[in-house]
Design an enzyme around this catalytic site. Structure first.
Site, PDB file in Angstrom:
ATOM      1  N   HIS A 251      -7.116  -1.483   3.944  1.00  0.00           N
ATOM      2  CA  HIS A 251      -7.577  -1.019   5.265  1.00  0.00           C
ATOM      3  C   HIS A 251      -9.014  -1.475   5.533  1.00  0.00           C
ATOM      4  O   HIS A 251      -9.951  -0.676   5.648  1.00  0.00           O
ATOM      5  CB  HIS A 251      -7.434   0.489   5.439  1.00  0.00           C
ATOM      6  CG  HIS A 251      -7.645   1.314   4.211  1.00  0.00           C
ATOM      7  ND1 HIS A 251      -8.829   1.328   3.526  1.00  0.00           N
ATOM      8  CD2 HIS A 251      -6.817   2.151   3.558  1.00  0.00           C
ATOM      9  CE1 HIS A 251      -8.714   2.135   2.489  1.00  0.00           C
ATOM     10  NE2 HIS A 251      -7.494   2.651   2.490  1.00  0.00           N
TER      11      HIS A 251
ATOM     12  N   ASP B 224       0.320   2.468   3.804  1.00  0.00           N
ATOM     13  CA  ASP B 224      -0.419   3.667   3.380  1.00  0.00           C
ATOM     14  C   ASP B 224       0.509   4.875   3.469  1.00  0.00           C
ATOM     15  O   ASP B 224       0.178   5.908   4.044  1.00  0.00           O
ATOM     16  CB  ASP B 224      -1.673   3.879   4.224  1.00  0.00           C
ATOM     17  CG  ASP B 224      -2.794   4.585   3.466  1.00  0.00           C
ATOM     18  OD1 ASP B 224      -2.529   5.121   2.384  1.00  0.00           O
ATOM     19  OD2 ASP B 224      -3.928   4.603   3.961  1.00  0.00           O
TER      20      ASP B 224
ATOM     21  N   LYS C 136      -5.984  -0.158  -9.007  1.00  0.00           N
ATOM     22  CA  LYS C 136      -6.499   0.328  -7.737  1.00  0.00           C
ATOM     23  C   LYS C 136      -7.809   1.066  -7.983  1.00  0.00           C
ATOM     24  O   LYS C 136      -7.883   2.001  -8.778  1.00  0.00           O
ATOM     25  CB  LYS C 136      -5.487   1.271  -7.080  1.00  0.00           C
ATOM     26  CG  LYS C 136      -6.008   2.009  -5.858  1.00  0.00           C
ATOM     27  CD  LYS C 136      -6.336   1.046  -4.697  1.00  0.00           C
ATOM     28  CE  LYS C 136      -6.881   1.802  -3.497  1.00  0.00           C
ATOM     29  NZ  LYS C 136      -5.909   2.718  -2.895  1.00  0.00           N
TER      30      LYS C 136
ATOM     31  N   HIS D 191       0.851  -1.194   0.000  1.00  0.00           N
ATOM     32  CA  HIS D 191       0.000   0.000   0.000  1.00  0.00           C
ATOM     33  C   HIS D 191       0.887   1.245   0.000  1.00  0.00           C
ATOM     34  O   HIS D 191       0.978   1.981   0.976  1.00  0.00           O
ATOM     35  CB  HIS D 191      -0.934  -0.002   1.205  1.00  0.00           C
ATOM     36  CG  HIS D 191      -2.084   0.946   1.074  1.00  0.00           C
ATOM     37  ND1 HIS D 191      -3.384   0.597   1.351  1.00  0.00           N
ATOM     38  CD2 HIS D 191      -2.145   2.238   0.684  1.00  0.00           C
ATOM     39  CE1 HIS D 191      -4.180   1.631   1.152  1.00  0.00           C
ATOM     40  NE2 HIS D 191      -3.439   2.648   0.743  1.00  0.00           N
TER      41      HIS D 191
ATOM     42  N   HIS E 117     -10.423   3.397  -6.082  1.00  0.00           N
ATOM     43  CA  HIS E 117     -10.440   4.265  -4.902  1.00  0.00           C
ATOM     44  C   HIS E 117     -11.680   5.141  -4.935  1.00  0.00           C
ATOM     45  O   HIS E 117     -12.049   5.674  -5.975  1.00  0.00           O
ATOM     46  CB  HIS E 117      -9.182   5.134  -4.870  1.00  0.00           C
ATOM     47  CG  HIS E 117      -8.930   5.784  -3.550  1.00  0.00           C
ATOM     48  ND1 HIS E 117      -9.706   6.807  -3.054  1.00  0.00           N
ATOM     49  CD2 HIS E 117      -7.971   5.564  -2.607  1.00  0.00           C
ATOM     50  CE1 HIS E 117      -9.238   7.188  -1.876  1.00  0.00           C
ATOM     51  NE2 HIS E 117      -8.189   6.447  -1.583  1.00  0.00           N
TER      52      HIS E 117
ATOM     53  N   HIS F 236     -10.346   0.385  -2.341  1.00  0.00           N
ATOM     54  CA  HIS F 236     -10.718   1.299  -1.265  1.00  0.00           C
ATOM     55  C   HIS F 236     -12.157   1.696  -1.572  1.00  0.00           C
ATOM     56  O   HIS F 236     -12.423   2.497  -2.451  1.00  0.00           O
ATOM     57  CB  HIS F 236      -9.775   2.510  -1.270  1.00  0.00           C
ATOM     58  CG  HIS F 236     -10.174   3.627  -0.364  1.00  0.00           C
ATOM     59  ND1 HIS F 236      -9.242   4.360   0.346  1.00  0.00           N
ATOM     60  CD2 HIS F 236     -11.372   4.177  -0.037  1.00  0.00           C
ATOM     61  CE1 HIS F 236      -9.852   5.302   1.051  1.00  0.00           C
ATOM     62  NE2 HIS F 236     -11.155   5.210   0.815  1.00  0.00           N
TER      63      HIS F 236
ATOM     64  N   HIS G  45       1.831   4.857  -1.526  1.00  0.00           N
ATOM     65  CA  HIS G  45       1.569   6.082  -2.282  1.00  0.00           C
ATOM     66  C   HIS G  45       2.939   6.637  -2.675  1.00  0.00           C
ATOM     67  O   HIS G  45       3.699   7.075  -1.799  1.00  0.00           O
ATOM     68  CB  HIS G  45       0.831   7.117  -1.428  1.00  0.00           C
ATOM     69  CG  HIS G  45      -0.567   6.732  -1.052  1.00  0.00           C
ATOM     70  ND1 HIS G  45      -1.681   7.379  -1.567  1.00  0.00           N
ATOM     71  CD2 HIS G  45      -1.040   5.794  -0.194  1.00  0.00           C
ATOM     72  CE1 HIS G  45      -2.778   6.841  -1.043  1.00  0.00           C
ATOM     73  NE2 HIS G  45      -2.408   5.874  -0.206  1.00  0.00           N
TER      74      HIS G  45
ATOM     75  N   HIS H 161      -6.983  13.450   2.089  1.00  0.00           N
ATOM     76  CA  HIS H 161      -8.075  13.309   1.127  1.00  0.00           C
ATOM     77  C   HIS H 161      -8.644  14.648   0.672  1.00  0.00           C
ATOM     78  O   HIS H 161      -9.773  14.719   0.201  1.00  0.00           O
ATOM     79  CB  HIS H 161      -9.159  12.390   1.690  1.00  0.00           C
ATOM     80  CG  HIS H 161      -8.686  10.977   1.784  1.00  0.00           C
ATOM     81  ND1 HIS H 161      -8.592  10.158   0.690  1.00  0.00           N
ATOM     82  CD2 HIS H 161      -8.223  10.265   2.840  1.00  0.00           C
ATOM     83  CE1 HIS H 161      -8.111   8.987   1.065  1.00  0.00           C
ATOM     84  NE2 HIS H 161      -7.875   9.031   2.362  1.00  0.00           N
TER      85      HIS H 161
END
EC number: 3.5.1.5
Length: 567
Positions: free
Chosen positions: A272, A360, A217, A134, A219, A246, A136, A320
């Site tokens: 998560h 993450d 992915k 995970h 999201h 996600h 980024h 976010h």
């Protein structure tokens, strides 16, 4: 026959069968299950020691001996806790057994010759390099931070410190995928990229897989709709890649039941899965009961502490792209942070219902703490819940195997790279982490990448010996120049390999192709395959497993914490 006390033997050659070792300052104790060396024929390097010409070192040419041997290592892996020598040749694990000179010693499976280097692992623990799925890719410096924590493989997406990458692990489109593969070619870790899976028509996904991603992915910040989920999984089944999810915190396009219906029994990696990092509120945690769901945690909620809840709101707002002055944004953030589901997460890990841990990185998680926090959870559960029913002796061997699998073999199986990395097994890339037991899980003694030391603590460069202060982790030769390209892997899809991506982009690193992503199931998650019935009370958020309330107390003190980071 001469005798030697257990203590003297352990001091000289490391622990053997029946000896116990404490992991860092935790309450976790491992017991050596087997010893593949031969008593009285142990090899050790140094003045007056065994590995000398005509003694423990033979006369064979380089083709007939190993390049590297780790002597008298205590291996801790999902398959066992075993004392052995580890031989490495051409950057891969050659054998696990007894090293020495076969001309004069019995039982030798790892020949030592003039071409052999030695890493002294007496009294040390050796684990497989960790895998963080995970990532980024907000900054390239994460690779070194991960490496010094014992993580050698990083799977994720992004393009740098852009808003999209702050929030999501997606490298979008062929142009960015190409540039990120070229950039990552110089990083001293194995990498695999995830593309953006949030579209409802397949061609935009196929072109990303052909460009080089090993997964897609989905999201919620890009729209985790049932249509997007179905489309991504359809392409994944067609091209043998993984899908990471996600899901929709706000339940705008459906509830957890609708997402599961869109998944339709197909394999998917749920990120998560507790929900604080994102996902259907409040009951995404129930997804881990399904046979096709491969559930992971990210490390900000691991373990549950007195500070966990307070920390999360600000993290979430930043990552976010939310505005604290907008009431709806604040409500969105608060809906994800539930004390009850976070308290249940540690227990679900201890039961083996959650299968993976990850970071993450810089997006609510800490890239250098996957290993550390996994073991903190194991410690907390030992203290709160006692020995696991599966334990067979006065030790924590089964619990240790369960937890190490969460960041080694299980992420490797999930993303189709277990044929290359994820465990200490013959034929796999020699990504090995050497630990002093007192610093286990916190600060490695040496990190070996593809058979070469990539990073290690090193003292004053102008000192007469390597140990004087100040001691810092510093990149070593395995992380420098063109050597790094021989010591690392770039993972690609089969379609990208067939498409000549590596040649077209002039990638210098070795290429490995992912496989088996669509057939792996929860039952394949080593020591972490439990599929219980899980329910969440939508009013109180209480979590029940097979009807029993599951919770844990927040920690106010943890091992592997401040005392290790004063200097």
């Amino acid at each position: 026959m001469s005798n030697i006390s257990r203590q003297a033997y352990a001091d000289m050659f490391g622990p053997t069968v029946g000896d116990k070792v404490r992991l860092a300052d935790t309450e976790l104790w491992i017991e050596v299950e087997d010893d593949l060396t031969t008593y009285g024929e142990e090899v050790k390097f140094g003045g007056g020691k065994v590995i000398r010409d005509g003694m423990g070192q033979g006369q064979m040419l380089a083709a007939d001996c190993v390049d590297l041997v780790l002597t008298n290592a205590l291996i801790v892996d999902h398959w066992g806790i075993v004392k052995a020598d580890i031989g490495v040749k051409d950057g891969r694990i050659f054998a696990i057994g007894k090293a020495g000179n076969p001309d004069i010693q019995p039982n030798v499976t790892i020949p030592i010759g003039a071409a052999t280097e030695v890493i002294a692992a007496e009294g040390k623990i050796v684990t497989a390099g960790g895998i963080d799925t995970h990532i980024h890719w907000i900054c390239p410096q994460q690779a070194e931070e991960a490496l010094v924590s014992g993580v050698t493989t990083m799977v994720g997406g992004g393009t740098g410190p852009a808003a999209g990458t702050h929030a999501t692990t997606c490298t979008p489109g062929p142009w960015y995928i190409s540039r990120m593969l070229q950039a990552a070619d110089s990083l001293p870790v194995n990498i695999g990229l995830l593309g953006k899976g949030n579209v409802s028509q397949p061609d935009a996904l196929r072109e990303q897989v052909a460009a080089g991603v090993i997964g897609l992915k989905i999201h919620e910040d890009w729209g985790a709709t049932p249509a997007a989920i179905d489309c991504a999984l359809t392409v994944a089944d067609e091209m043998d890649i993984q899908v990471a999810l996600h899901s929709d915190t706000l339940n705008e396009s459906g509830f957890v039941e609708d997402t599961l219906a869109a998944i339709g029994g197909r394999t998917i990696h749920t990120f998560h899965t507790e929900g604080a990092g994102g996902g259907h509120a409040p009951d995404i945690i129930t997804a881990c009961a399904h046979p096709n769901i491969l559930p992971s945690s990210t490390n900000p909620t691991l373990p549950y502490t007195l500070n966990t809840i307070d920390e999360h709101l600000d993290m979430l707002m930043v990552c976010h792209h939310l505005d604290p002055d907008i009431a709806e944004d604040v409500a969105f953030a608060e809906s994800r942070i539930r004390r009850e589901t976070i308290a249940a997460e540690d227990v679900l890990h201890d039961l083996g219902a959650f299968s993976l841990t990850s970071s993450d990185s810089q997006a609510m998680g800490r890239v250098g703490e996957v290993v550390l926090r996994t073991w903190q959870v194991a410690h907390r559960m030992k203290v709160q819940r006692g020995a696991l029913a599966e334990e067979t002796g006065d030790n924590d061997n089964f619990r240790v195997k369960r937890y190490i699998a969460k960041y080694t073999i299980n992420p490797a199986l999930t993303h189709g790279i277990a044929h290359e990395v994820g465990s200490i097994e013959v034929g796999k890339l020699a990504d090995l982490v050497v630990w002093s037991p007192a610093f286990f899980g916190v600060k490695p003694a040496t990190v070996i990448k593809g058979g070469m030391i990539a990073i290690a603590p090193m003292g004053d460069i102008n000192a007469s010996i390597p140990t004087p202060q100040p001691v810092h982790y510093r990149p070593m030769f395995g992380a420098l120049g063109s050597a790094r390209h021989h010591c690392r892997l770039t993972f690609l899809s089969q379609a990208a390999a067939d498409n000549g991506v590596a040649e077209r982009l002039n990638l210098r690193s070795a290429i490995a192709v992912v496989k088996g992503c669509r057939t792996v199931q929860k039952a394949d998650m080593v020591h972490n395959s439990l599929q219980p019935n899980i329910t969440v009370d939508t009013q109180t958020y209480e979590v029940r497993v097979d009807g029993e309330l599951i919770t844990s107390e927040p920690a106010d003190v943890l091992p592997m914490a401040q005392r290790y980071f004063l200097f």
